[in-house]
Design a protein around this motif. Structure first.
Motif, mmCIF file in Angstrom:
data_model
loop_
_atom_site.group_PDB
_atom_site.id
_atom_site.type_symbol
_atom_site.label_atom_id
_atom_site.label_comp_id
_atom_site.label_asym_id
_atom_site.label_seq_id
_atom_site.Cartn_x
_atom_site.Cartn_y
_atom_site.Cartn_z
ATOM 1 N N ASP A 77 0.864 -1.174 0.000
ATOM 2 C CA ASP A 77 0.000 0.000 0.000
ATOM 3 C C ASP A 77 0.904 1.227 0.000
ATOM 4 O OD1 ASP A 77 -2.172 1.647 0.014
ATOM 5 O OD2 ASP A 77 -3.005 0.945 1.920
ATOM 6 N N ALA A 78 0.402 2.326 -0.500
ATOM 7 C CA ALA A 78 1.199 3.553 -0.543
ATOM 8 C C ALA A 78 0.280 4.758 -0.587
ATOM 9 C CB ALA A 78 2.127 3.552 -1.759
ATOM 10 N N GLU A 79 0.780 5.857 -0.050
ATOM 11 C CA GLU A 79 0.098 7.137 -0.093
ATOM 12 C C GLU A 79 1.088 8.193 -0.574
ATOM 13 O OE1 GLU A 79 -2.845 8.686 0.496
ATOM 14 O OE2 GLU A 79 -3.923 6.776 0.654
ATOM 15 N N LEU A 80 0.670 9.019 -1.517
ATOM 16 C CA LEU A 80 1.514 10.072 -2.054
ATOM 17 C C LEU A 80 0.862 11.429 -1.820
ATOM 18 C CD1 LEU A 80 1.942 7.424 -3.995
ATOM 19 C CD2 LEU A 80 3.304 9.011 -5.332
ATOM 20 N N ALA A 81 1.705 12.440 -1.626
ATOM 21 C CA ALA A 81 1.206 13.799 -1.423
ATOM 22 C C ALA A 81 2.352 14.765 -1.686
ATOM 23 C CB ALA A 81 0.655 13.976 -0.014
ATOM 24 N N GLY A 82 2.068 16.042 -1.501
ATOM 25 C CA GLY A 82 3.105 17.041 -1.655
ATOM 26 C C GLY A 82 4.180 16.910 -0.595
ATOM 27 N N CYS A 83 5.339 17.492 -0.870
ATOM 28 C CA CYS A 83 6.492 17.317 0.016
ATOM 29 C C CYS A 83 6.280 17.959 1.382
ATOM 30 C CB CYS A 83 7.742 17.880 -0.644
ATOM 31 S SG CYS A 83 7.663 19.658 -1.013
#
Length: 229
Positions: free
Chosen positions: A154-160
């Motif tokens: 599983d993974a979650e991506l967002a701004g730095c």
């Protein structure tokens, strides 16, 4: 891919365009140091030797750019959700400890293309010089990984500028009983701890702060430590 997305049926004997585009995009990840055209040559090398390419030839680079833009992120997101499953078995080295499947959570950042759209979506980290912005737009990712196989579950991506703890807080949805979730320092805290333990998973997290500063009661740590002996 066709099982999860509404794809128009292609002529008999032909692969849907969305599958072509998806395979090419996955190839870009597998052969990331290589240019677009070289990636295509890698992908079809075996087919040419079997005589399956016929009159097909590597398309122009501009066609590959357009195909990647046409694909978007949704098909790959669906493909990941459908295939991201534990891969290790009992014979996989380092995959289990006393019958518990070993998982780990952690985060990282990487540079992405310096475009206005990416900057609006993800932002730039600051620095102490000049404009106080880094040279590249960055994406932050938090992932749940199977230790033995290194498979990303599983993974979650967002701004730095979104914190790792925030992103990791969305990963308990993929945890379950029979798992031992490892985490490095910086993640210990009552809300996150409770979110993971509520799934039935066991936790082994590194602690560098005193319990009184993290909000975690001493018996939460000592009970786990006694079970590890």
């Amino acid at each position: 891919m066709q099982e999860h997305l509404p794809v128009q049926a292609p002529p008999r004997g032909r692969i849907p365009q969305i599958d072509h585009d998806s395979i090419r995009t996955l190839g870009l990840a597998l052969f990331s140091p290589a240019p677009y055209l070289e990636v295509m040559r890698h992908l079809v090398a075996g087919l040419r030797g079997l005589g399956l390419l016929g009159k097909w030839h590597v398309p122009a680079k501009s066609s590959l750019f357009r195909a990647r833009q046409r694909l978007g992120f949704e098909p790959l997101q669906v493909l990941f959700a459908a295939t991201a499953k534990p891969m290790a078995n009992e014979s996989t080295p380092g995959a289990f400890w006393r019958g518990l499947r070993l998982l780990a959570v952690d985060g990282t950042c990487w540079d992405v293309a310096d475009t206005e759209a990416n900057q609006a979506a993800f932002g730039r980290p600051g620095n102490g010089r000049g404009t106080r912005r880094s040279a590249f737009v960055q994406v932050r990712m938090a992932a749940l990984v199977e230790v033995g196989s290194h498979a990303v579950l599983d993974a979650e991506l967002a701004g730095c500028r979104t914190g790792e703890v925030t992103l990791v807080g969305r990963l308990p949805r993929s945890c379950d009983a029979g798992q031992l979730v490892l985490a490095d320092r910086g993640f210990l805290g009552v809300p996150l701890w409770r979110a993971f333990t509520a799934t039935g998973a066991d936790l082994l997290w590194r602690v560098t702060q005193l319990p009184c500063t993290t909000g975690v009661a001493p018996d939460m740590i000592t009970s786990t430590a006694s079970e590890l002996r």
